[in-house]
Structures are given as C-alpha cells and as structure tokens.
Design a protein around this motif. Sequence first.
Motif, short mmCIF file in Angstrom:
data_model
loop_
_atom_site.label_atom_id
_atom_site.label_comp_id
_atom_site.label_asym_id
_atom_site.label_seq_id
_atom_site.Cartn_x
_atom_site.Cartn_y
_atom_site.Cartn_z
N THR A 228 11.58 39.73 57.65
CA THR A 228 10.16 39.08 57.43
C THR A 228 9.96 40.77 58.86
N ASN A 229 10.46 41.66 59.21
CA ASN A 229 10.31 42.13 60.36
C ASN A 229 9.37 43.54 59.92
N PRO A 230 8.25 43.75 59.70
CA PRO A 230 7.42 44.49 59.21
C PRO A 230 7.82 46.07 59.94
N GLU A 231 8.11 46.96 61.41
CA GLU A 231 8.22 47.30 61.72
C GLU A 231 9.58 48.22 60.76
N LEU A 232 10.47 47.10 60.70
CA LEU A 232 12.18 47.80 60.04
C LEU A 232 11.49 47.88 58.92
N GLU A 233 10.44 47.28 58.10
CA GLU A 233 10.22 47.30 56.04
C GLU A 233 9.85 48.68 56.78
N ALA A 234 8.71 49.09 57.37
CA ALA A 234 8.01 50.50 57.40
C ALA A 234 8.84 51.34 57.26
N LYS A 235 9.77 51.10 58.01
CA LYS A 235 11.02 52.21 58.68
C LYS A 235 12.21 52.58 57.17
N LEU A 236 12.09 51.43 56.61
CA LEU A 236 12.82 51.66 55.10
C LEU A 236 11.73 52.07 54.12
N ARG A 237 10.59 51.79 54.30
CA ARG A 237 9.64 52.78 53.38
C ARG A 237 9.53 54.40 53.51
N GLN A 238 9.83 54.15 55.29
CA GLN A 238 9.74 56.03 55.47
C GLN A 238 10.71 56.79 54.49
N ASN A 239 12.08 56.23 54.78
CA ASN A 239 13.26 57.16 55.53
C ASN A 239 13.41 56.48 52.67
N ALA A 240 12.38 56.16 52.50
CA ALA A 240 13.05 56.03 50.93
C ALA A 240 12.99 57.39 50.04
N ARG A 241 13.73 57.76 48.99
CA ARG A 241 13.73 58.93 48.37
C ARG A 241 12.70 59.07 47.51
N PRO A 242 11.86 60.39 47.55
CA PRO A 242 10.46 60.00 46.66
C PRO A 242 10.41 59.23 44.97
N ASP A 243 12.16 59.62 44.15
CA ASP A 243 12.30 58.96 43.27
C ASP A 243 11.79 57.22 43.13
N SER A 244 12.17 56.74 44.52
CA SER A 244 12.05 55.25 44.62
C SER A 244 11.06 54.95 44.85
N LEU A 245 10.28 55.47 45.54
CA LEU A 245 9.09 55.40 45.50
C LEU A 245 7.77 55.60 44.91
N MET A 246 8.42 56.75 43.89
CA MET A 246 7.70 56.48 42.72
C MET A 246 7.95 55.59 41.34
N MET A 247 9.26 55.19 41.75
CA MET A 247 9.30 53.97 40.60
C MET A 247 8.71 52.56 41.17
#
Length: 132
Positions: free
Chosen positions: A50-69
């Motif tokens: 539940t670490n918000p920093e880790l979640e933010a880092k993972l979202r930042q490195n996500a692929r565009p198609d994952s973000l779109m989905m």
Amino acid sequence: MSFLWEKSGTWRWIVRQTRDSKPFFFGFAAFCGVIPGIIGYGVMQVTSSTNPELEAKLRQNARPDSLMMGKVNSERLAEYLGELKRKEDTNDRYVAALRGETLIRKPYVKIQPLENKNTESMEQKVVEVPKK
C-alpha cells in the motif's frame, strides 16, 4: 506417492485415528484447512503493498495500452454502476456477455432481440427508447 499409504507409519497412524475418532477427524480436517488459510493470508499481507510511492512509480512506468485499458475499464464500470443506481434494466448486457461481446451503450438505446419466424436465429435491432 504410494510411499504415503504403503510404507509410512505416520500416515497409517493418521488414517487409523481419523477412522476411529471423530474428534481427531474434525481436528485434523480443521488443521488441514486452517493452517494453509493462515499461511495464505500471511503471504497476501506481506506481498501486498500500500506504498503510494511504489504505486506512483509503477503507474509512471506503465505502457500506454495498459493506461488506456485502465481508463476504458473505469469508464465502463462507472457506466454500469450508474445504470444500477438508476435501476435500469441490464439484461441486454448479460446477454451480450454470454455471447462474448462487450456492450457499449449509447444513452437511451437498447439492444432488443427480434425473432425471425423463417429461421431459428435471433437478429439484433437497435431501438430508440423514449426518455423518461
């Protein structure tokens, strides 16, 4: 695997005890169900973050198609929950899901089956539903 029931004295003892003693049987069954459940719960607690920093880092490195989905899925969920909140009929979504389709709905449009007497198949017809 036959080692367990052919040669192991411990296994034979457990089998005898569960056959002869109902309290031992229920205790052994609870042990076999509860202990793995506790271990699984512990593993889930340790591995979930539940670490918000880790979640933010993972979202930042996500692929565009994952973000779109992710965005599309949230929009569809919001649309579905809105329909449930307004107490609209969602049977056509259920029928579409059974066929492996995804129903994207325009406001006030329902998909209704139209029976064709000449064939056994069902045809789809889009019908405008009057506003309430």
